[in-house]
Design an enzyme around this catalytic site. Structure first.
Site, PDB file in Angstrom:
ATOM      1  N   LYS A  40     -39.554   3.091  10.075  1.00 59.74           N
ATOM      2  CA  LYS A  40     -38.504   2.622   9.687  1.00 59.74           C
ATOM      3  C   LYS A  40     -38.475   2.528  11.765  1.00 59.74           C
ATOM      4  CE  LYS A  40     -33.485   3.526   9.516  1.00 59.74           C
ATOM      5  NZ  LYS A  40     -33.742   2.560   8.322  1.00 59.74           N
ATOM      6  N   GLY A  45     -41.276   8.229  16.529  1.00 63.77           N
ATOM      7  CA  GLY A  45     -42.566   8.050  16.200  1.00 63.77           C
ATOM      8  C   GLY A  45     -42.950   6.706  16.304  1.00 63.77           C
ATOM      9  N   CYS A  46     -42.090   5.386  15.516  1.00 64.75           N
ATOM     10  CA  CYS A  46     -42.313   4.516  15.860  1.00 64.75           C
ATOM     11  C   CYS A  46     -41.995   3.664  16.516  1.00 64.75           C
ATOM     12  CB  CYS A  46     -41.112   3.615  14.110  1.00 64.75           C
ATOM     13  SG  CYS A  46     -41.377   4.761  13.242  1.00 64.75           S
ATOM     14  N   THR A  47     -41.292   4.004  17.256  1.00 63.85           N
ATOM     15  CA  THR A  47     -41.427   3.196  19.239  1.00 63.85           C
ATOM     16  C   THR A  47     -42.793   3.812  19.831  1.00 63.85           C
ATOM     17  OG1 THR A  47     -38.918   3.563  18.069  1.00 63.85           O
ATOM     18  CG2 THR A  47     -39.788   2.769  21.043  1.00 63.85           C
ATOM     19  N   ALA A  50     -45.548   1.441  18.431  1.00 59.91           N
ATOM     20  CA  ALA A  50     -45.187  -0.022  18.406  1.00 59.91           C
ATOM     21  C   ALA A  50     -45.251   0.060  20.155  1.00 59.91           C
ATOM     22  CB  ALA A  50     -44.141  -0.205  18.129  1.00 59.91           C
TER      23      ALA A  50
END
Length: 151
Positions: A40, A45-47, A50
């Site tokens: 998401k 974590g995704c930030t 990325a």
């Protein structure tokens, strides 16, 4: 989780990025490609993942790699995520999960004792001929570039 492994031909795909551009595997023919799947946009974590890839984007490019992020988020959410963190690579808004499913990264997950279906954070490194060179299932979000490039 995924049925794909090193040496397999990467599945062909076609989906829209955050700006509505159609992106396909064939667009990257003759180039190395990192395709990372994340649960998401704009979550911690995704930030971290990325941004780590973005911080190393020039290094990837100098080694002949392109990067493509994929989640089931809407184009609007992907656009906001890309703008907020100045991400330099496309993000697929795979709302119908066509790319996610063809790569086999959708399935049962557990979080805080609850089971649900979701995206398994997985990265595929694809060579110039469309063959999978690496599958990273245990992603270190804050050091993901090193996991990919220091193999």
């Amino acid at each position: 989780m995924t049925h794909l492994k090193v040496g397999d031909k990467a599945p062909d795909f076609s989906a829209l990025d955050e700006q509505g551009n159609r992106i396909s595997l064939s667009d990257y023919k003759g180039k190395k490609l990192v395709v990372f799947f994340y649960p998401k946009a704009s979550t911690p974590g995704c930030t971290a993942e990325a941004c780590n890839l973005n911080d190393n984007y020039e290094r990837f490019q100098s080694l002949g790699y392109e990067i493509l992020g994929v989640s089931a988020d809407s184009a609007k959410r992907q656009t906001n995520f890309k703008a907020k963190y100045s991400l330099q690579y496309p993000l697929l808004a795979d709302e119908d999960k066509a790319v996610i499913e063809v790569f086999g990264v959708w399935g049962p997950k557990k979080f805080m004792g609850k089971e649900y279906d979701g995206i398994h954070r997985t990265t595929f490194v694809i060579n110039e001929s469309g063959i999978i060179e690496d599958v990273i299932a245990k992603v270190k979000t804050k050091a993901h570039a090193e996991q990919i490039l220091d193999v």
